[in-house]
Motif scaffolding. Structure first.
Motif, mmCIF file in Angstrom:
data_model
loop_
_atom_site.group_PDB
_atom_site.id
_atom_site.type_symbol
_atom_site.label_atom_id
_atom_site.label_comp_id
_atom_site.label_asym_id
_atom_site.label_seq_id
_atom_site.Cartn_x
_atom_site.Cartn_y
_atom_site.Cartn_z
ATOM 1 N N ALA A 158 51.096 14.788 -47.754
ATOM 2 C CA ALA A 158 50.018 14.385 -46.782
ATOM 3 C C ALA A 158 48.652 15.014 -47.295
ATOM 4 O O ALA A 158 48.728 16.013 -48.218
ATOM 5 C CB ALA A 158 50.401 15.016 -45.407
ATOM 6 N N SER A 159 47.556 14.832 -46.662
ATOM 7 C CA SER A 159 46.300 15.355 -46.964
ATOM 8 C C SER A 159 46.346 16.777 -46.737
ATOM 9 O O SER A 159 46.666 17.049 -45.520
ATOM 10 C CB SER A 159 45.290 14.648 -46.463
ATOM 11 O OG SER A 159 43.785 15.063 -46.839
ATOM 12 N N ILE A 160 45.414 17.446 -47.518
ATOM 13 C CA ILE A 160 45.420 18.835 -47.033
ATOM 14 C C ILE A 160 44.835 19.247 -45.758
ATOM 15 O O ILE A 160 43.916 18.653 -45.353
ATOM 16 C CB ILE A 160 44.612 19.602 -48.197
ATOM 17 C CG1 ILE A 160 44.600 21.232 -48.184
ATOM 18 C CG2 ILE A 160 42.938 19.234 -48.167
ATOM 19 C CD1 ILE A 160 44.281 21.782 -49.383
ATOM 20 N N VAL A 161 45.237 20.205 -45.125
ATOM 21 C CA VAL A 161 44.744 20.608 -43.624
ATOM 22 C C VAL A 161 44.518 22.088 -43.646
ATOM 23 O O VAL A 161 45.073 22.730 -44.563
ATOM 24 C CB VAL A 161 45.705 20.160 -42.472
ATOM 25 C CG1 VAL A 161 45.702 18.748 -42.565
ATOM 26 C CG2 VAL A 161 47.154 20.623 -42.573
ATOM 27 N N ASP A 162 44.093 22.580 -42.511
ATOM 28 C CA ASP A 162 43.795 24.145 -42.696
ATOM 29 C C ASP A 162 45.153 24.884 -42.898
ATOM 30 O O ASP A 162 44.887 26.031 -43.063
ATOM 31 C CB ASP A 162 43.029 24.410 -41.315
ATOM 32 C CG ASP A 162 43.822 24.193 -40.031
ATOM 33 O OD1 ASP A 162 44.650 23.295 -40.213
ATOM 34 O OD2 ASP A 162 43.298 24.604 -39.103
ATOM 35 N N THR A 163 46.007 24.480 -42.075
ATOM 36 C CA THR A 163 47.236 25.412 -42.340
ATOM 37 C C THR A 163 48.096 25.596 -43.686
ATOM 38 O O THR A 163 48.992 26.379 -43.755
ATOM 39 C CB THR A 163 48.419 24.923 -41.198
ATOM 40 O OG1 THR A 163 48.599 23.674 -41.434
ATOM 41 C CG2 THR A 163 47.699 25.302 -39.629
ATOM 42 N N ASP A 164 47.852 24.600 -44.409
ATOM 43 C CA ASP A 164 48.451 24.558 -45.642
ATOM 44 C C ASP A 164 48.483 25.503 -46.642
ATOM 45 O O ASP A 164 49.281 25.810 -47.144
ATOM 46 C CB ASP A 164 48.168 22.972 -46.327
ATOM 47 C CG ASP A 164 48.529 21.703 -45.665
ATOM 48 O OD1 ASP A 164 49.573 21.950 -45.079
ATOM 49 O OD2 ASP A 164 48.086 20.653 -46.118
ATOM 50 N N ILE A 165 47.277 26.117 -46.753
ATOM 51 C CA ILE A 165 46.863 27.159 -47.707
ATOM 52 C C ILE A 165 47.729 28.428 -47.159
ATOM 53 O O ILE A 165 48.439 29.092 -47.677
ATOM 54 C CB ILE A 165 45.450 27.393 -47.825
ATOM 55 C CG1 ILE A 165 45.032 26.324 -48.556
ATOM 56 C CG2 ILE A 165 45.215 28.789 -48.924
ATOM 57 C CD1 ILE A 165 43.492 26.065 -48.782
#
Length: 329
Positions: A158-165
Protein backbone atom coordinates in the motif's frame (compact mmCIF):
# COMPACT_ATOMS: atom_id res chain seq x y z
CA UNK A 1 28.73 -1.98 -24.91
CA UNK A 2 30.32 -0.50 -28.04
CA UNK A 3 32.78 2.38 -27.80
CA UNK A 4 31.13 5.80 -27.90
CA UNK A 5 32.82 9.06 -28.77
CA UNK A 6 31.91 12.68 -28.14
CA UNK A 7 31.34 13.72 -31.79
CA UNK A 8 30.75 17.09 -33.40
CA UNK A 9 27.06 16.18 -33.62
CA UNK A 10 27.01 15.81 -29.81
CA UNK A 11 28.25 19.35 -29.32
CA UNK A 12 26.92 22.85 -29.93
CA UNK A 13 29.01 24.94 -32.30
CA UNK A 14 28.36 28.39 -30.80
CA UNK A 15 28.58 31.83 -32.24
CA UNK A 16 31.67 33.88 -31.45
CA UNK A 17 32.34 34.34 -27.71
CA UNK A 18 29.52 31.96 -26.74
CA UNK A 19 30.44 29.47 -24.02
CA UNK A 20 29.04 26.27 -22.69
CA UNK A 21 27.24 25.97 -19.42
CA UNK A 22 27.55 22.44 -18.13
CA UNK A 23 24.21 20.80 -17.26
CA UNK A 24 24.68 19.37 -13.78
CA UNK A 25 23.55 15.80 -13.27
CA UNK A 26 20.12 15.57 -11.66
CA UNK A 27 20.79 12.57 -9.44
CA UNK A 28 20.92 13.22 -5.70
CA UNK A 29 24.21 12.75 -3.88
CA UNK A 30 22.85 13.43 -0.41
CA UNK A 31 23.34 9.79 0.64
CA UNK A 32 27.06 10.55 0.84
CA UNK A 33 26.50 13.57 3.10
CA UNK A 34 24.21 12.12 5.76
CA UNK A 35 26.71 10.30 8.00
CA UNK A 36 25.62 6.87 6.80
CA UNK A 37 28.97 5.94 5.26
CA UNK A 38 32.25 5.56 7.16
CA UNK A 39 35.77 4.32 6.46
CA UNK A 40 38.01 1.89 8.34
CA UNK A 41 41.74 2.80 8.10
CA UNK A 42 42.80 -0.78 8.84
CA UNK A 43 41.37 -2.03 5.54
CA UNK A 44 44.31 -0.69 3.50
CA UNK A 45 46.82 -2.68 5.53
CA UNK A 46 44.71 -5.84 5.27
CA UNK A 47 44.74 -5.56 1.46
CA UNK A 48 48.45 -4.82 1.14
CA UNK A 49 49.23 -8.49 0.53
CA UNK A 50 46.72 -8.73 -2.34
CA UNK A 51 43.52 -10.69 -2.65
CA UNK A 52 39.99 -10.02 -3.88
CA UNK A 53 38.38 -9.70 -0.45
CA UNK A 54 39.05 -8.72 3.15
CA UNK A 55 38.43 -11.11 6.04
CA UNK A 56 37.16 -9.39 9.18
CA UNK A 57 36.90 -11.95 11.98
CA UNK A 58 35.13 -10.97 15.17
CA UNK A 59 33.73 -12.30 18.42
CA UNK A 60 30.11 -13.12 19.08
CA UNK A 61 28.40 -11.75 22.17
CA UNK A 62 28.48 -13.71 25.44
CA UNK A 63 24.82 -14.62 25.18
CA UNK A 64 22.01 -14.33 27.70
CA UNK A 65 22.62 -17.24 30.07
CA UNK A 66 21.50 -16.27 33.58
CA UNK A 67 24.16 -15.82 36.24
CA UNK A 68 24.36 -18.57 38.87
CA UNK A 69 24.62 -18.40 42.67
CA UNK A 70 27.78 -19.78 44.24
CA UNK A 71 28.01 -22.33 47.12
CA UNK A 72 30.64 -23.82 49.45
CA UNK A 73 30.74 -27.32 47.87
CA UNK A 74 34.33 -27.90 46.62
CA UNK A 75 33.13 -30.69 44.32
CA UNK A 76 30.56 -28.49 42.55
CA UNK A 77 32.29 -26.79 39.61
CA UNK A 78 30.45 -24.24 37.57
CA UNK A 79 29.89 -25.18 33.94
CA UNK A 80 32.27 -23.50 31.53
CA UNK A 81 30.95 -21.51 28.59
CA UNK A 82 32.79 -20.44 25.48
CA UNK A 83 32.74 -17.36 23.32
CA UNK A 84 32.01 -17.90 19.64
CA UNK A 85 33.48 -16.25 16.59
CA UNK A 86 31.99 -14.95 13.40
CA UNK A 87 33.49 -13.88 10.10
CA UNK A 88 32.61 -10.95 7.90
CA UNK A 89 34.05 -10.56 4.41
CA UNK A 90 34.20 -7.39 2.30
CA UNK A 91 34.74 -7.38 -1.46
CA UNK A 92 37.58 -5.44 -3.06
CA UNK A 93 36.55 -3.65 -6.23
CA UNK A 94 38.48 -1.80 -8.91
CA UNK A 95 36.35 0.03 -11.46
CA UNK A 96 37.08 2.10 -14.55
CA UNK A 97 35.32 4.34 -17.04
CA UNK A 98 36.62 5.92 -20.24
CA UNK A 99 35.85 8.90 -22.45
CA UNK A 100 37.23 9.83 -25.87
CA UNK A 101 37.32 13.32 -27.41
CA UNK A 102 38.46 14.08 -30.99
CA UNK A 103 40.48 17.28 -31.23
CA UNK A 104 38.15 18.64 -33.91
CA UNK A 105 35.29 18.61 -31.42
CA UNK A 106 37.11 21.11 -29.19
CA UNK A 107 38.03 23.34 -32.10
CA UNK A 108 34.54 23.63 -33.53
CA UNK A 109 32.71 23.69 -30.22
CA UNK A 110 34.77 26.55 -28.82
CA UNK A 111 35.18 24.86 -25.46
CA UNK A 112 37.32 22.02 -24.16
CA UNK A 113 35.28 18.91 -23.26
CA UNK A 114 38.40 17.35 -21.70
CA UNK A 115 38.36 19.98 -18.97
CA UNK A 116 34.67 19.35 -18.37
CA UNK A 117 35.26 15.60 -18.07
CA UNK A 118 38.11 16.09 -15.60
CA UNK A 119 36.21 18.66 -13.55
CA UNK A 120 33.27 16.30 -13.13
CA UNK A 121 35.12 13.15 -12.12
CA UNK A 122 34.11 13.44 -8.45
CA UNK A 123 30.35 13.75 -9.00
CA UNK A 124 30.47 11.02 -11.65
CA UNK A 125 32.08 8.56 -9.25
CA UNK A 126 29.73 9.58 -6.46
CA UNK A 127 26.80 8.64 -8.65
CA UNK A 128 28.45 5.42 -9.81
CA UNK A 129 29.27 4.44 -6.22
CA UNK A 130 25.71 5.20 -5.13
CA UNK A 131 24.33 2.81 -7.74
CA UNK A 132 26.79 0.15 -6.54
CA UNK A 133 25.62 0.68 -2.96
CA UNK A 134 21.99 0.27 -3.99
CA UNK A 135 22.78 -3.06 -5.65
CA UNK A 136 24.61 -4.22 -2.51
CA UNK A 137 21.58 -3.38 -0.37
CA UNK A 138 19.37 -5.26 -2.82
CA UNK A 139 21.67 -8.28 -2.64
CA UNK A 140 21.64 -8.38 1.16
CA UNK A 141 17.84 -8.10 1.12
CA UNK A 142 17.58 -10.85 -1.51
CA UNK A 143 19.60 -13.14 0.78
CA UNK A 144 17.44 -12.07 3.73
CA UNK A 145 14.25 -12.94 1.88
CA UNK A 146 15.65 -16.27 0.71
CA UNK A 147 17.35 -17.41 3.93
CA UNK A 148 16.29 -15.31 6.93
CA UNK A 149 12.49 -15.17 6.73
CA UNK A 150 12.49 -11.58 5.41
CA UNK A 151 12.96 -10.23 8.94
CA UNK A 152 14.64 -7.08 7.59
CA UNK A 153 11.74 -6.14 5.32
CA UNK A 154 8.33 -4.61 5.95
CA UNK A 155 6.16 -4.97 2.84
CA UNK A 156 2.91 -3.00 3.08
CA UNK A 157 1.44 -3.51 -0.42
CA UNK A 158 0.00 0.00 0.00
CA UNK A 159 1.03 3.64 -0.18
CA UNK A 160 3.29 4.85 2.61
CA UNK A 161 1.54 6.21 5.74
CA UNK A 162 2.75 7.72 8.99
CA UNK A 163 2.92 4.43 10.89
CA UNK A 164 4.94 2.51 8.29
CA UNK A 165 8.32 3.95 9.25
CA UNK A 166 7.65 3.32 12.94
CA UNK A 167 6.50 -0.24 12.26
CA UNK A 168 9.62 -0.86 10.17
CA UNK A 169 11.97 0.48 12.83
CA UNK A 170 10.32 -1.74 15.44
CA UNK A 171 11.32 -4.83 13.51
CA UNK A 172 14.41 -4.35 15.69
CA UNK A 173 12.42 -4.15 18.91
CA UNK A 174 14.26 -2.18 21.59
CA UNK A 175 16.80 -0.98 18.99
CA UNK A 176 14.09 0.86 17.06
CA UNK A 177 15.37 4.25 18.23
CA UNK A 178 18.88 3.65 16.86
CA UNK A 179 18.07 4.76 13.30
CA UNK A 180 19.42 8.03 11.95
CA UNK A 181 18.12 8.43 8.39
CA UNK A 182 15.60 7.14 5.89
CA UNK A 183 16.24 6.98 2.15
CA UNK A 184 13.01 7.33 0.16
CA UNK A 185 11.75 7.83 -3.38
CA UNK A 186 10.21 11.19 -4.28
CA UNK A 187 6.78 9.53 -4.60
CA UNK A 188 7.06 8.25 -1.03
CA UNK A 189 8.24 11.68 0.08
CA UNK A 190 5.27 13.28 -1.68
CA UNK A 191 2.84 11.07 0.28
CA UNK A 192 4.58 11.97 3.57
CA UNK A 193 4.50 15.69 2.77
CA UNK A 194 0.84 15.59 1.75
CA UNK A 195 0.13 14.05 5.15
CA UNK A 196 2.06 16.93 6.79
CA UNK A 197 4.57 14.50 8.35
CA UNK A 198 7.81 16.26 7.34
CA UNK A 199 9.62 18.92 9.36
CA UNK A 200 12.41 21.09 7.98
CA UNK A 201 15.38 22.10 10.08
CA UNK A 202 18.29 24.35 9.07
CA UNK A 203 21.64 22.76 8.38
CA UNK A 204 24.57 23.55 10.67
CA UNK A 205 25.91 25.79 7.96
CA UNK A 206 24.62 29.35 8.21
CA UNK A 207 22.54 30.11 5.20
CA UNK A 208 22.55 26.44 4.19
CA UNK A 209 19.63 24.46 2.89
CA UNK A 210 16.75 23.30 5.06
CA UNK A 211 16.96 19.55 5.74
CA UNK A 212 13.80 17.39 5.88
CA UNK A 213 13.18 15.17 8.92
CA UNK A 214 10.54 12.64 9.90
CA UNK A 215 10.27 12.09 13.67
CA UNK A 216 13.97 12.88 14.09
CA UNK A 217 15.11 10.84 11.08
CA UNK A 218 16.88 12.73 8.33
CA UNK A 219 14.99 12.13 5.09
CA UNK A 220 17.04 11.58 1.94
CA UNK A 221 15.01 11.78 -1.26
CA UNK A 222 16.42 9.96 -4.28
CA UNK A 223 14.65 8.54 -7.32
CA UNK A 224 17.42 5.97 -7.82
CA UNK A 225 16.22 3.76 -4.97
CA UNK A 226 14.84 0.39 -6.16
CA UNK A 227 11.50 0.48 -7.97
CA UNK A 228 9.91 -2.65 -9.41
CA UNK A 229 6.40 -2.88 -10.89
CA UNK A 230 5.09 -0.06 -8.74
CA UNK A 231 6.82 -1.19 -5.54
CA UNK A 232 9.24 1.27 -3.96
CA UNK A 233 11.92 0.19 -1.48
CA UNK A 234 12.94 2.74 1.15
CA UNK A 235 15.84 2.13 3.55
CA UNK A 236 16.20 2.99 7.23
CA UNK A 237 19.84 3.42 8.28
CA UNK A 238 21.61 3.52 11.59
CA UNK A 239 24.58 5.84 12.07
CA UNK A 240 27.68 4.61 10.20
CA UNK A 241 25.61 1.95 8.50
CA UNK A 242 27.86 1.27 5.51
CA UNK A 243 31.64 0.95 5.41
CA UNK A 244 33.13 2.46 2.27
CA UNK A 245 36.92 2.62 1.92
CA UNK A 246 38.46 4.45 -1.01
CA UNK A 247 41.97 3.11 -1.63
CA UNK A 248 44.87 4.27 -3.84
CA UNK A 249 44.81 3.15 -7.46
CA UNK A 250 48.21 1.50 -7.68
CA UNK A 251 48.14 0.62 -11.37
CA UNK A 252 50.79 2.13 -13.62
CA UNK A 253 48.38 4.66 -15.07
CA UNK A 254 46.95 5.73 -11.72
CA UNK A 255 43.45 7.06 -11.11
CA UNK A 256 43.31 9.21 -14.27
CA UNK A 257 45.25 8.32 -17.42
CA UNK A 258 45.46 10.05 -20.80
CA UNK A 259 46.31 8.48 -24.14
CA UNK A 260 46.83 10.28 -27.44
CA UNK A 261 45.73 8.67 -30.70
CA UNK A 262 47.10 11.04 -33.36
CA UNK A 263 46.01 8.92 -36.38
CA UNK A 264 42.37 8.67 -35.32
CA UNK A 265 39.90 11.20 -36.67
CA UNK A 266 41.75 10.67 -39.96
CA UNK A 267 44.80 12.42 -38.53
CA UNK A 268 42.87 15.01 -36.55
CA UNK A 269 43.77 13.24 -33.33
CA UNK A 270 41.80 11.85 -30.42
CA UNK A 271 42.48 12.05 -26.69
CA UNK A 272 41.28 9.18 -24.52
CA UNK A 273 40.77 9.46 -20.77
CA UNK A 274 40.54 6.42 -18.50
CA UNK A 275 39.36 7.01 -14.95
CA UNK A 276 39.81 4.37 -12.24
CA UNK A 277 38.69 3.89 -8.64
CA UNK A 278 39.70 1.31 -6.03
CA UNK A 279 37.27 0.80 -3.17
CA UNK A 280 36.12 -1.72 -0.57
CA UNK A 281 32.41 -1.45 0.28
CA UNK A 282 30.90 -3.46 3.13
CA UNK A 283 27.60 -3.79 4.94
CA UNK A 284 28.33 -4.67 8.59
CA UNK A 285 26.91 -7.98 9.71
CA UNK A 286 27.33 -9.64 6.32
CA UNK A 287 29.82 -11.84 4.47
CA UNK A 288 30.57 -11.49 0.77
CA UNK A 289 30.46 -15.07 -0.52
CA UNK A 290 31.61 -14.40 -4.08
CA UNK A 291 29.31 -17.27 -4.99
CA UNK A 292 28.32 -16.01 -8.42
CA UNK A 293 30.93 -13.66 -9.89
CA UNK A 294 32.20 -14.08 -13.43
CA UNK A 295 35.22 -11.76 -13.33
CA UNK A 296 37.88 -10.73 -10.85
CA UNK A 297 35.57 -8.12 -9.33
CA UNK A 298 31.81 -8.04 -8.92
CA UNK A 299 29.61 -6.03 -11.25
CA UNK A 300 26.66 -4.05 -9.90
CA UNK A 301 24.32 -6.80 -11.15
CA UNK A 302 26.36 -9.42 -9.26
CA UNK A 303 26.26 -7.34 -6.07
CA UNK A 304 22.45 -7.65 -6.25
CA UNK A 305 22.43 -11.47 -6.22
CA UNK A 306 21.36 -13.35 -3.10
CA UNK A 307 23.91 -16.08 -3.87
CA UNK A 308 26.75 -13.66 -3.14
CA UNK A 309 25.69 -12.74 0.40
CA UNK A 310 25.26 -14.28 3.84
CA UNK A 311 24.22 -12.62 7.08
CA UNK A 312 26.71 -13.29 9.89
CA UNK A 313 25.28 -10.93 12.53
CA UNK A 314 24.12 -13.02 15.48
CA UNK A 315 20.93 -10.96 15.77
CA UNK A 316 18.79 -8.82 13.50
CA UNK A 317 19.39 -6.03 16.02
CA UNK A 318 23.05 -5.99 14.99
CA UNK A 319 22.25 -5.18 11.37
CA UNK A 320 22.60 -1.56 10.30
CA UNK A 321 19.62 -1.10 7.97
CA UNK A 322 16.05 -2.20 7.29
CA UNK A 323 13.80 -1.95 4.22
CA UNK A 324 10.29 -0.61 3.77
CA UNK A 325 8.41 -1.59 0.61
CA UNK A 326 5.36 0.44 -0.43
CA UNK A 327 3.29 0.86 -3.58
CA UNK A 328 2.85 4.40 -4.86
CA UNK A 329 0.67 5.73 -7.66
Amino acid sequence: MADAWTRISDSIVPSVYAQYSFEEHVQSLEIFQAGILYSDPSISSKLSMGGRSVDMPGWKDLGNDPSEPVNDDPTDSIEMKKIGTRREVAARNIRAQAWGVPDLTSILAGDDPLKVIIRHQTPYWQRANKLTLIKMLQGVLADNIANDSSDMVRDTNASIVDTDIIETAYLMGDRADSFKAIWVHSKQMKALKLADLIDYLPSSQQGGMMIPYYMGLRVIVDDDIPVSTGEYTAFLFKDRAIMWNELPVNTEGGPLEFDRKPRQGHGGGVTEIVSRRHFVPHIPGTRWLDGSTAGEFATDAEFALAANWDRTATSLKNMTFLALKTTEA
